[in-house]
Write a protein that holds these residues in place. Structure first.
Motif, PDB file in Angstrom:
ATOM      1  N   ALA A 121       0.833  -1.209   0.000  1.00  0.00           N
ATOM      2  CA  ALA A 121       0.000   0.000   0.000  1.00  0.00           C
ATOM      3  C   ALA A 121       0.867   1.257   0.000  1.00  0.00           C
ATOM      4  O   ALA A 121       0.586   2.222  -0.722  1.00  0.00           O
ATOM      5  N   LEU A 122       1.939   1.238   0.788  1.00  0.00           N
ATOM      6  CA  LEU A 122       2.833   2.400   0.851  1.00  0.00           C
ATOM      7  C   LEU A 122       3.630   2.547  -0.440  1.00  0.00           C
ATOM      8  O   LEU A 122       3.907   3.673  -0.879  1.00  0.00           O
ATOM      9  N   MET A 123       4.000   1.437  -1.066  1.00  0.00           N
ATOM     10  CA  MET A 123       4.699   1.510  -2.349  1.00  0.00           C
ATOM     11  C   MET A 123       3.816   2.137  -3.417  1.00  0.00           C
ATOM     12  O   MET A 123       4.270   2.965  -4.211  1.00  0.00           O
ATOM     13  N   ASP A 124       2.548   1.750  -3.433  1.00  0.00           N
ATOM     14  CA  ASP A 124       1.617   2.333  -4.403  1.00  0.00           C
ATOM     15  C   ASP A 124       1.429   3.828  -4.138  1.00  0.00           C
ATOM     16  O   ASP A 124       1.367   4.639  -5.073  1.00  0.00           O
ATOM     17  N   LYS A 125       1.351   4.180  -2.873  1.00  0.00           N
ATOM     18  CA  LYS A 125       1.203   5.595  -2.503  1.00  0.00           C
ATOM     19  C   LYS A 125       2.420   6.401  -2.933  1.00  0.00           C
ATOM     20  O   LYS A 125       2.305   7.558  -3.375  1.00  0.00           O
ATOM     21  N   ALA A 126       3.603   5.797  -2.815  1.00  0.00           N
ATOM     22  CA  ALA A 126       4.848   6.474  -3.187  1.00  0.00           C
ATOM     23  C   ALA A 126       5.140   6.384  -4.676  1.00  0.00           C
ATOM     24  O   ALA A 126       6.106   6.979  -5.160  1.00  0.00           O
ATOM     25  N   ASP A 127       4.310   5.629  -5.407  1.00  0.00           N
ATOM     26  CA  ASP A 127       4.479   5.454  -6.848  1.00  0.00           C
ATOM     27  C   ASP A 127       5.884   4.952  -7.185  1.00  0.00           C
ATOM     28  O   ASP A 127       6.601   5.540  -8.000  1.00  0.00           O
ATOM     29  N   VAL A 128       6.270   3.849  -6.554  1.00  0.00           N
ATOM     30  CA  VAL A 128       7.596   3.288  -6.787  1.00  0.00           C
ATOM     31  C   VAL A 128       7.697   2.704  -8.186  1.00  0.00           C
ATOM     32  O   VAL A 128       6.696   2.452  -8.853  1.00  0.00           O
ATOM     33  N   GLU A 129       8.929   2.472  -8.612  1.00  0.00           N
ATOM     34  CA  GLU A 129       9.169   1.861  -9.917  1.00  0.00           C
ATOM     35  C   GLU A 129       8.572   0.457  -9.946  1.00  0.00           C
ATOM     36  O   GLU A 129       8.751  -0.337  -9.029  1.00  0.00           O
ATOM     37  N   ARG A 130       7.848   0.161 -11.020  1.00  0.00           N
ATOM     38  CA  ARG A 130       7.248  -1.169 -11.176  1.00  0.00           C
ATOM     39  C   ARG A 130       8.303  -2.115 -11.725  1.00  0.00           C
ATOM     40  O   ARG A 130       8.574  -2.134 -12.920  1.00  0.00           O
ATOM     41  N   ASN A 131       8.892  -2.922 -10.850  1.00  0.00           N
ATOM     42  CA  ASN A 131       9.926  -3.863 -11.256  1.00  0.00           C
ATOM     43  C   ASN A 131       9.523  -5.274 -10.831  1.00  0.00           C
ATOM     44  O   ASN A 131       8.458  -5.468 -10.235  1.00  0.00           O
ATOM     45  N   PRO A 132      10.321  -6.294 -11.150  1.00  0.00           N
ATOM     46  CA  PRO A 132       9.937  -7.664 -10.787  1.00  0.00           C
ATOM     47  C   PRO A 132       9.688  -7.862  -9.298  1.00  0.00           C
ATOM     48  O   PRO A 132       8.767  -8.591  -8.912  1.00  0.00           O
ATOM     49  N   ARG A 176       1.869  -8.899 -21.568  1.00  0.00           N
ATOM     50  CA  ARG A 176       2.223  -7.474 -21.601  1.00  0.00           C
ATOM     51  C   ARG A 176       2.419  -6.931 -20.193  1.00  0.00           C
ATOM     52  O   ARG A 176       3.344  -6.140 -19.945  1.00  0.00           O
ATOM     53  N   LEU A 177       1.553  -7.340 -19.255  1.00  0.00           N
ATOM     54  CA  LEU A 177       1.669  -6.874 -17.877  1.00  0.00           C
ATOM     55  C   LEU A 177       3.012  -7.280 -17.278  1.00  0.00           C
ATOM     56  O   LEU A 177       3.669  -6.494 -16.584  1.00  0.00           O
ATOM     57  N   ARG A 178       3.422  -8.510 -17.544  1.00  0.00           N
ATOM     58  CA  ARG A 178       4.723  -8.972 -17.046  1.00  0.00           C
ATOM     59  C   ARG A 178       5.868  -8.222 -17.720  1.00  0.00           C
ATOM     60  O   ARG A 178       6.845  -7.845 -17.082  1.00  0.00           O
ATOM     61  N   GLN A 179       5.743  -8.002 -19.009  1.00  0.00           N
ATOM     62  CA  GLN A 179       6.789  -7.288 -19.733  1.00  0.00           C
ATOM     63  C   GLN A 179       6.950  -5.869 -19.200  1.00  0.00           C
ATOM     64  O   GLN A 179       8.071  -5.353 -19.094  1.00  0.00           O
ATOM     65  N   ASP A 180       5.847  -5.241 -18.830  1.00  0.00           N
ATOM     66  CA  ASP A 180       5.886  -3.860 -18.331  1.00  0.00           C
ATOM     67  C   ASP A 180       6.689  -3.719 -17.039  1.00  0.00           C
ATOM     68  O   ASP A 180       7.199  -2.632 -16.733  1.00  0.00           O
ATOM     69  N   VAL A 181       6.785  -4.801 -16.254  1.00  0.00           N
ATOM     70  CA  VAL A 181       7.549  -4.738 -14.994  1.00  0.00           C
ATOM     71  C   VAL A 181       8.883  -5.479 -15.088  1.00  0.00           C
ATOM     72  O   VAL A 181       9.562  -5.682 -14.084  1.00  0.00           O
ATOM     73  N   GLY A 182       9.242  -5.904 -16.304  1.00  0.00           N
ATOM     74  CA  GLY A 182      10.536  -6.544 -16.493  1.00  0.00           C
ATOM     75  C   GLY A 182      10.554  -8.034 -16.259  1.00  0.00           C
ATOM     76  O   GLY A 182      11.631  -8.611 -16.047  1.00  0.00           O
ATOM     77  N   LEU A 183       9.389  -8.688 -16.288  1.00  0.00           N
ATOM     78  CA  LEU A 183       9.323 -10.138 -16.116  1.00  0.00           C
ATOM     79  C   LEU A 183       9.215 -10.832 -17.469  1.00  0.00           C
ATOM     80  O   LEU A 183       8.509 -10.354 -18.363  1.00  0.00           O
TER      81      LEU A 183
END
Length: 208
Positions: A121-132, A176-183
């Motif tokens: 929840a805090l990561m989403d609030k902070a808008d962290v980088e979407r990575n694996p 595509r969703l996985r590709q977007d986060v580097g998976l």
């Protein structure tokens, strides 16, 4: 003249480095998080054998190492919970990439379900980088809540093949969703990581 030119080049290079990688805003917190990762690495376990592994056959020294790793994970999780309560999620801008990775790793290894839920929840609030790492934590929380997974990172092996712990939220666009986060595409390797039961309760890793 030559030394003046060299000095100018050094200054320009240093300036570019700062522009590319801004200075860490909270070096003390960064150092603490990196120390947590070093503690994890110290007790990490790696089984490189291609043969079956029977937990009952592990040496006492290795069993002690496992217990120590659990204690490290618990201490790290407790401390990170305190940090999240007073600071929020430590972003890369604040603590740097290495420390931010360490924070996510602590959450992933934690047994505390509430910590995982709060951290995401805090990561989403902070808008962290979407990575694996982020994707796996999001799916972990979804599984904990009995909800569909976004990235399909959480699955069990049954009879030598994979089975998602919860259904996919958007199976038509999972690649595509996985590709977007580097998976990578999950169907390229899932069965290679499934284990088949062997004799005497051992586990044999399938490799193809």
């Amino acid at each position: 003249m030559r030394w003046a030119t060299v000095a100018v080049v050094v200054v320009v290079a240093a300036t570019m480095a700062l522009l590319i990688r801004p200075p860490i805003k909270d070096p003390a917190l960064a150092h603490e998080l990196i120390s947590m990762q070093r503690d994890i690495d110290q007790f990490s376990l790696r089984f490189n054998s291609a043969g079956p592994v029977n937990i009952g056959d592990l040496s006492e020294a290795l069993k002690k190492k496992i217990r120590n790793a659990d204690e490290v994970d618990k201490a790290n999780a407790d401390r990170l919970a305190e940090i999240l309560a007073t600071h929020g999620w430590p972003t890369e801008r604040e603590v740097g990439k290495e420390a931010a990775f360490a924070a996510m790793n602590v959450v992933g290894r934690a047994q505390d379900v509430n910590l995982k839920v709060k951290a995401v929840a805090l990561m989403d609030k902070a808008d962290v980088e979407r990575n694996p790492q982020y994707a796996r934590l999001v799916d972990m929380v979804a599984v904990i809540k009995g909800q569909p997974q976004t990235y399909g990172t959480q699955w069990n092996c049954e009879n030598g093949t994979y089975k998602y712990m919860t259904p996919l939220k958007d199976p038509a666009h999972i690649r595509r969703l996985r590709q977007d986060v580097g998976l990578p595409p999950s169907d390229a390797f899932r069965n290679d990581f499934c284990a088949e039961p062997g004799a005497n309760g051992t586990v044999q890793i399938r490799r193809r």
